[in-house]
Design a protein around this motif. Sequence first.
Motif, short mmCIF file in Angstrom:
data_model
loop_
_atom_site.label_atom_id
_atom_site.label_comp_id
_atom_site.label_asym_id
_atom_site.label_seq_id
_atom_site.Cartn_x
_atom_site.Cartn_y
_atom_site.Cartn_z
N PRO A 197 0.81 -1.21 0.00
CA PRO A 197 0.00 0.00 0.00
C PRO A 197 0.85 1.26 0.00
O PRO A 197 2.01 1.25 0.40
N VAL A 198 0.26 2.35 -0.45
CA VAL A 198 0.91 3.65 -0.47
C VAL A 198 0.17 4.59 0.49
O VAL A 198 -1.05 4.73 0.40
N GLY A 199 0.91 5.22 1.38
CA GLY A 199 0.32 6.21 2.28
C GLY A 199 -0.30 5.63 3.53
O GLY A 199 0.13 5.92 4.64
N THR A 200 -1.32 4.78 3.38
CA THR A 200 -1.98 4.12 4.50
C THR A 200 -2.38 2.71 4.09
O THR A 200 -2.57 2.43 2.90
N SER A 201 -2.52 1.84 5.06
CA SER A 201 -2.88 0.45 4.77
C SER A 201 -4.24 0.35 4.11
O SER A 201 -4.44 -0.40 3.15
N PHE A 235 -7.21 0.12 -3.15
CA PHE A 235 -7.39 0.70 -4.47
C PHE A 235 -6.06 0.67 -5.23
O PHE A 235 -5.02 0.99 -4.68
N ARG A 236 -6.12 0.29 -6.50
CA ARG A 236 -4.90 0.14 -7.30
C ARG A 236 -4.08 1.42 -7.33
O ARG A 236 -2.85 1.38 -7.32
N LEU A 237 -4.75 2.57 -7.33
CA LEU A 237 -4.06 3.84 -7.40
C LEU A 237 -3.14 4.05 -6.20
O LEU A 237 -2.15 4.79 -6.29
N PHE A 238 -3.44 3.37 -5.09
CA PHE A 238 -2.67 3.55 -3.87
C PHE A 238 -1.91 2.28 -3.49
O PHE A 238 -1.80 1.93 -2.32
N ARG A 239 -1.41 1.59 -4.51
CA ARG A 239 -0.54 0.44 -4.28
C ARG A 239 0.71 0.58 -5.14
O ARG A 239 0.69 1.22 -6.19
N TYR A 240 1.79 -0.03 -4.69
CA TYR A 240 3.01 -0.08 -5.48
C TYR A 240 3.35 -1.54 -5.74
O TYR A 240 2.83 -2.44 -5.06
N GLU A 241 4.20 -1.78 -6.72
CA GLU A 241 4.59 -3.14 -7.05
C GLU A 241 6.11 -3.28 -7.03
O GLU A 241 6.83 -2.31 -7.28
N ILE A 242 6.57 -4.49 -6.74
CA ILE A 242 7.99 -4.82 -6.77
C ILE A 242 8.22 -5.70 -7.99
O ILE A 242 7.59 -6.75 -8.13
N ARG A 243 9.12 -5.25 -8.87
CA ARG A 243 9.34 -5.94 -10.14
C ARG A 243 10.68 -6.64 -10.19
O ARG A 243 11.70 -6.10 -9.74
N ARG A 244 10.66 -7.84 -10.75
CA ARG A 244 11.87 -8.57 -11.12
C ARG A 244 11.63 -8.94 -12.59
O ARG A 244 11.23 -10.05 -12.91
N TRP A 245 11.92 -8.00 -13.46
CA TRP A 245 11.44 -8.01 -14.84
C TRP A 245 12.50 -8.56 -15.78
O TRP A 245 13.49 -7.89 -16.08
N PRO A 246 12.31 -9.79 -16.30
CA PRO A 246 13.27 -10.34 -17.27
C PRO A 246 13.32 -9.50 -18.54
O PRO A 246 12.28 -9.22 -19.14
N GLU A 247 14.51 -9.07 -18.91
CA GLU A 247 14.72 -8.25 -20.10
C GLU A 247 13.84 -6.99 -20.09
O GLU A 247 13.42 -6.51 -21.14
N GLY A 248 13.60 -6.47 -18.90
CA GLY A 248 12.73 -5.31 -18.76
C GLY A 248 13.44 -3.99 -19.01
O GLY A 248 14.61 -3.95 -19.41
#
Length: 219
Positions: A81-85, A90-103
């Motif tokens: 989550p972003v800002g508060t739990s 809502f998708r707008l208030f989430r972040y993602e962690i990427r391990r992107w092959p050939e990204g």
Amino acid sequence: MIPSVQPAVDLFWIPLGAGGHVVHWNGKIYEAIKAFVEHRPRRALYHTALEVRVPDGRFVIESAPIPGRPGRERGVVAEGPVGTSWAGRFRLFRYEIRRWPEGSIPDANEAVGSPIRVAADVARAQLIIDLVPSVPSPVWGRDELNTGDMWNSNSLTSWLLERAGVNTRQIRPPRDGRAPGWKAGLVVARRQMESGSSSSHEQTTDYRSASCSIAARRV
């Protein structure tokens, strides 16, 4: 036979908000307030990302807002989550962690003094890749883990480098720059390595296991 690949872990210092006006101005406001409270000059803020090369290929590792597309294509391994739990519903208030092959790294062309080679051995490079799904994912922009610093994309980078045994003491933002969240990743990583569940001995074992695993792939 696996083609010979030069192992590498490269760090990118990207100006906060490069290519995005909202993030850019929010960062400026945040830094202006922070500098006023701490009685110091304002500094440029930076976001970090990693590009890691191993025999299996090239991977981009970073934490960023979630775009409106499926995460599988970007190698997403976790969200937070972003800002508060509660806002994380809502998708707008989430972040993602990427391990992107050939990204790709958005706005990598705007990176300052980058890329910086922070490691060049295959065991550390592979260990960083393997550790990504284990990175903590607390609320972005808050200090839920009691480190004295907020958790954000820089925390992801510093956590991975510290856990993989990279000498983070020699890594600094570009001149007159600042990387909020960097300290948080270091504190959490060191705390975990000192604890019974993730000791320095276990980290060394992980490092040796990575070396043996990679050697086996080459046979």
